[in-house]
Design a protein around this motif. Structure first.
Motif, PDB file in Angstrom:
ATOM      1  N   PRO A 146       6.237   6.476  -8.047  1.00  0.00           N
ATOM      2  CA  PRO A 146       5.384   5.288  -7.948  1.00  0.00           C
ATOM      3  C   PRO A 146       3.915   5.697  -7.907  1.00  0.00           C
ATOM      4  O   PRO A 146       3.541   6.604  -7.164  1.00  0.00           O
ATOM      5  CB  PRO A 146       5.828   4.647  -6.622  1.00  0.00           C
ATOM      6  N   PHE A 147       3.081   5.023  -8.674  1.00  0.00           N
ATOM      7  CA  PHE A 147       1.686   5.443  -8.802  1.00  0.00           C
ATOM      8  C   PHE A 147       0.932   5.384  -7.484  1.00  0.00           C
ATOM      9  O   PHE A 147       0.052   6.198  -7.222  1.00  0.00           O
ATOM     10  CB  PHE A 147       0.974   4.592  -9.864  1.00  0.00           C
ATOM     11  N   ASN A 148       1.272   4.421  -6.620  1.00  0.00           N
ATOM     12  CA  ASN A 148       0.486   4.246  -5.397  1.00  0.00           C
ATOM     13  C   ASN A 148       0.907   5.174  -4.264  1.00  0.00           C
ATOM     14  O   ASN A 148       0.212   5.280  -3.253  1.00  0.00           O
ATOM     15  CB  ASN A 148       0.570   2.799  -4.910  1.00  0.00           C
ATOM     16  N   LEU A 149       2.015   5.892  -4.418  1.00  0.00           N
ATOM     17  CA  LEU A 149       2.495   6.770  -3.358  1.00  0.00           C
ATOM     18  C   LEU A 149       2.192   8.235  -3.623  1.00  0.00           C
ATOM     19  O   LEU A 149       2.628   9.102  -2.864  1.00  0.00           O
ATOM     20  CB  LEU A 149       4.003   6.588  -3.150  1.00  0.00           C
ATOM     21  N   LEU A 168      -1.596  -3.892 -11.915  1.00  0.00           N
ATOM     22  CA  LEU A 168      -0.712  -2.972 -11.193  1.00  0.00           C
ATOM     23  C   LEU A 168      -0.484  -3.366  -9.736  1.00  0.00           C
ATOM     24  O   LEU A 168       0.532  -2.991  -9.141  1.00  0.00           O
ATOM     25  CB  LEU A 168      -1.288  -1.552 -11.240  1.00  0.00           C
ATOM     26  N   LEU A 169      -1.408  -4.107  -9.155  1.00  0.00           N
ATOM     27  CA  LEU A 169      -1.333  -4.399  -7.727  1.00  0.00           C
ATOM     28  C   LEU A 169      -0.046  -5.114  -7.299  1.00  0.00           C
ATOM     29  O   LEU A 169       0.464  -4.838  -6.205  1.00  0.00           O
ATOM     30  CB  LEU A 169      -2.558  -5.210  -7.294  1.00  0.00           C
ATOM     31  N   PRO A 170       0.528  -6.015  -8.101  1.00  0.00           N
ATOM     32  CA  PRO A 170       1.797  -6.629  -7.683  1.00  0.00           C
ATOM     33  C   PRO A 170       2.973  -5.647  -7.684  1.00  0.00           C
ATOM     34  O   PRO A 170       4.065  -5.994  -7.218  1.00  0.00           O
ATOM     35  CB  PRO A 170       2.015  -7.730  -8.735  1.00  0.00           C
ATOM     36  N   ARG A 171       2.757  -4.430  -8.188  1.00  0.00           N
ATOM     37  CA  ARG A 171       3.853  -3.473  -8.324  1.00  0.00           C
ATOM     38  C   ARG A 171       3.733  -2.319  -7.324  1.00  0.00           C
ATOM     39  O   ARG A 171       4.313  -1.254  -7.511  1.00  0.00           O
ATOM     40  CB  ARG A 171       3.888  -2.943  -9.767  1.00  0.00           C
ATOM     41  N   LEU A 172       2.997  -2.522  -6.257  1.00  0.00           N
ATOM     42  CA  LEU A 172       2.871  -1.510  -5.213  1.00  0.00           C
ATOM     43  C   LEU A 172       4.218  -1.304  -4.515  1.00  0.00           C
ATOM     44  O   LEU A 172       4.944  -2.256  -4.249  1.00  0.00           O
ATOM     45  CB  LEU A 172       1.816  -1.928  -4.191  1.00  0.00           C
ATOM     46  N   VAL A 173       4.529  -0.046  -4.224  1.00  0.00           N
ATOM     47  CA  VAL A 173       5.809   0.309  -3.615  1.00  0.00           C
ATOM     48  C   VAL A 173       5.587   0.759  -2.178  1.00  0.00           C
ATOM     49  O   VAL A 173       4.612   1.459  -1.877  1.00  0.00           O
ATOM     50  CB  VAL A 173       6.486   1.443  -4.417  1.00  0.00           C
ATOM     51  N   VAL A 174       6.490   0.376  -1.287  1.00  0.00           N
ATOM     52  CA  VAL A 174       6.405   0.766   0.119  1.00  0.00           C
ATOM     53  C   VAL A 174       6.893   2.200   0.280  1.00  0.00           C
ATOM     54  O   VAL A 174       7.954   2.577  -0.224  1.00  0.00           O
ATOM     55  CB  VAL A 174       7.254  -0.170   1.005  1.00  0.00           C
ATOM     56  N   GLY A 175       6.121   3.022   0.960  1.00  0.00           N
ATOM     57  CA  GLY A 175       6.500   4.412   1.170  1.00  0.00           C
ATOM     58  C   GLY A 175       7.632   4.563   2.174  1.00  0.00           C
ATOM     59  O   GLY A 175       7.805   3.720   3.060  1.00  0.00           O
ATOM     60  N   ARG A 176       8.376   5.660   2.048  1.00  0.00           N
ATOM     61  CA  ARG A 176       9.493   5.910   2.962  1.00  0.00           C
ATOM     62  C   ARG A 176       9.211   7.039   3.937  1.00  0.00           C
ATOM     63  O   ARG A 176      10.023   7.335   4.811  1.00  0.00           O
ATOM     64  CB  ARG A 176      10.753   6.240   2.150  1.00  0.00           C
ATOM     65  N   GLY A 177       8.066   7.705   3.792  1.00  0.00           N
ATOM     66  CA  GLY A 177       7.736   8.813   4.674  1.00  0.00           C
ATOM     67  C   GLY A 177       7.119   8.336   5.979  1.00  0.00           C
ATOM     68  O   GLY A 177       6.702   7.178   6.098  1.00  0.00           O
ATOM     69  N   ALA A 180       3.620   6.614   5.888  1.00  0.00           N
ATOM     70  CA  ALA A 180       3.425   5.398   5.094  1.00  0.00           C
ATOM     71  C   ALA A 180       2.736   4.322   5.921  1.00  0.00           C
ATOM     72  O   ALA A 180       3.075   4.105   7.088  1.00  0.00           O
ATOM     73  CB  ALA A 180       4.771   4.890   4.578  1.00  0.00           C
ATOM     74  N   GLY A 181       1.776   3.652   5.294  1.00  0.00           N
ATOM     75  CA  GLY A 181       1.053   2.594   5.978  1.00  0.00           C
ATOM     76  C   GLY A 181       1.158   1.283   5.238  1.00  0.00           C
ATOM     77  O   GLY A 181       2.142   1.033   4.522  1.00  0.00           O
ATOM     78  N   ASP A 182       0.143   0.457   5.372  1.00  0.00           N
ATOM     79  CA  ASP A 182       0.093  -0.845   4.726  1.00  0.00           C
ATOM     80  C   ASP A 182       0.121  -0.662   3.204  1.00  0.00           C
ATOM     81  O   ASP A 182      -0.692   0.071   2.641  1.00  0.00           O
ATOM     82  CB  ASP A 182      -1.194  -1.555   5.149  1.00  0.00           C
ATOM     83  N   SER A 183       1.051  -1.317   2.547  1.00  0.00           N
ATOM     84  CA  SER A 183       1.180  -1.188   1.094  1.00  0.00           C
ATOM     85  C   SER A 183       0.647  -2.408   0.357  1.00  0.00           C
ATOM     86  O   SER A 183       0.907  -2.581  -0.839  1.00  0.00           O
ATOM     87  CB  SER A 183       2.656  -0.979   0.715  1.00  0.00           C
ATOM     88  N   GLY A 184      -0.115  -3.253   1.045  1.00  0.00           N
ATOM     89  CA  GLY A 184      -0.647  -4.453   0.421  1.00  0.00           C
ATOM     90  C   GLY A 184      -1.834  -4.163  -0.481  1.00  0.00           C
ATOM     91  O   GLY A 184      -2.478  -3.102  -0.372  1.00  0.00           O
ATOM     92  N   PRO A 185      -2.168  -5.090  -1.382  1.00  0.00           N
ATOM     93  CA  PRO A 185      -3.277  -4.898  -2.326  1.00  0.00           C
ATOM     94  C   PRO A 185      -4.619  -4.633  -1.655  1.00  0.00           C
ATOM     95  O   PRO A 185      -5.385  -3.779  -2.107  1.00  0.00           O
ATOM     96  CB  PRO A 185      -3.299  -6.218  -3.111  1.00  0.00           C
ATOM     97  N   GLU A 186      -4.919  -5.345  -0.564  1.00  0.00           N
ATOM     98  CA  GLU A 186      -6.212  -5.168   0.089  1.00  0.00           C
ATOM     99  C   GLU A 186      -6.346  -3.759   0.666  1.00  0.00           C
ATOM    100  O   GLU A 186      -7.385  -3.100   0.509  1.00  0.00           O
ATOM    101  CB  GLU A 186      -6.387  -6.204   1.199  1.00  0.00           C
ATOM    102  N   ALA A 187      -5.291  -3.281   1.302  1.00  0.00           N
ATOM    103  CA  ALA A 187      -5.314  -1.935   1.871  1.00  0.00           C
ATOM    104  C   ALA A 187      -5.400  -0.887   0.764  1.00  0.00           C
ATOM    105  O   ALA A 187      -6.088   0.132   0.914  1.00  0.00           O
ATOM    106  CB  ALA A 187      -4.061  -1.697   2.714  1.00  0.00           C
ATOM    107  N   PHE A 188      -4.729  -1.140  -0.338  1.00  0.00           N
ATOM    108  CA  PHE A 188      -4.751  -0.172  -1.436  1.00  0.00           C
ATOM    109  C   PHE A 188      -6.135  -0.116  -2.072  1.00  0.00           C
ATOM    110  O   PHE A 188      -6.628   0.964  -2.416  1.00  0.00           O
ATOM    111  CB  PHE A 188      -3.701  -0.547  -2.480  1.00  0.00           C
TER     112      PHE A 188
END
Length: 275
Positions: A146-149, A168-177, A180-188
């Motif tokens: 995943p590009f955001n991780l 791309l922002l609607p396709r953010l993936v939640v991290g499993r490590g 991992a923190g906030d995976s929302g568009p604003e945080a990204f």
């Protein structure tokens, strides 16, 4: 596009004639409208007769064309240059464009070095300089993440045009490590702002536990982000001084890849020195 003083440029150039021809061609490409020979000569600081000779030669070779209005000739470049550039781009193999530099950095850090490119919402690893040893990270040419991780993906995303990032922002993936923190568009978006500020991206135990990555973007001949160079290691080994060393290394290799892809130095983002 800034045109250097012709007297100084000609004095430094191994071939003043070639230097002048390229200056004329660059000015034609940079101009927002057609130029007369008089305007072209003035803009390039090249004598009118010499400028005319260059322009007619470019026309004969298919790199320039003119529109005649009365006694005035208005010049503009053709897409012949685009054809040459397209051929070159097809021949550029990112898997080998900076292998010596990647290998040197991998040996310096004792960590694998990668090149990644964006494919949709994923980063694809297209090259790797591995390190010797029993422990090998599961990073290989062809791997998709995943590009955001990943630091590779973040380094690219930070310099995408707004419309491409927005898609791309609607396709953010939640991290499993564990990191991992906030995976929302604003945080990204906030994270990408930090990437642009320092010039490189960091991922620390967000995609998976105990693994971290540092990456820097590289740019093509048009100054657009084309991919990134990253270092992967155990999180404990990519902190403090070692992280700074890795960051300086990926920035150095990324700059070399950008140079080989034809990116003008002026198009590279200005970043702070890693200290």
């Amino acid at each position: 596009m800034a045109i250097p003083d012709q007297a100084d440029a000609a004095e430094r150039a191994p071939s003043p004639a070639v230097d002048r021809a390229l200056t004329v061609l660059e000015r034609l490409v940079a101009a927002d409208e057609e130029l007369t020979l008089t305007a072209l000569a003035k803009a390039t600081r090249i004598p009118l007769a010499t400028c005319a000779s260059i322009a007619y030669t470019l026309e004969r070779r298919g790199y320039a064309t003119r529109r005649v209005v009365g006694r005035s000739h208005f010049w503009r470049p053709t897409l012949r240059l685009y054809g040459l550039a397209s051929q070159l781009v097809r021949k550029v193999d990112l898997s080998s464009v900076a292998q010596p530099e990647m290998r040197a950095l991998a040996d310096e850090l004792s960590m694998p070095v990668h090149i990644g490119v964006l494919d949709g919402a994923s980063v694809v690893y297209v090259a790797k300089a591995a390190t010797a040893g029993f422990i090998q990270f599961d990073t290989y040419p062809g791997k998709v993440s995943p590009f955001n991780l990943t630091a590779l993906g973040r380094a690219i995303a930070a310099y995408l045009p707004e419309e491409e990032l927005e898609a791309l922002l609607p396709r953010l993936v939640v991290g499993r490590g564990p990191g991992a923190g906030d995976s929302g568009p604003e945080a990204f978006r906030k994270l990408l702002k930090e990437v642009r500020s320092r010039g490189y991206a960091v991922e620390d135990e967000e995609e998976q536990a105990e693994v971290a990555c540092v990456a820097a973007p590289f740019f093509d001949a048009e100054g657009l982000v084309a991919g990134s160079v990253g270092v992967t290691g155990f999180a404990r080994d990519l902190r403090g001084r070692r992280r700074k060393q890795a960051a300086a290394g990926v920035l150095r290799v990324a700059a070399e890849v950008s140079r080989r892809l034809g990116c003008p130095p002026a198009a590279l983002p200005q970043t702070k020195a890693v200290s």
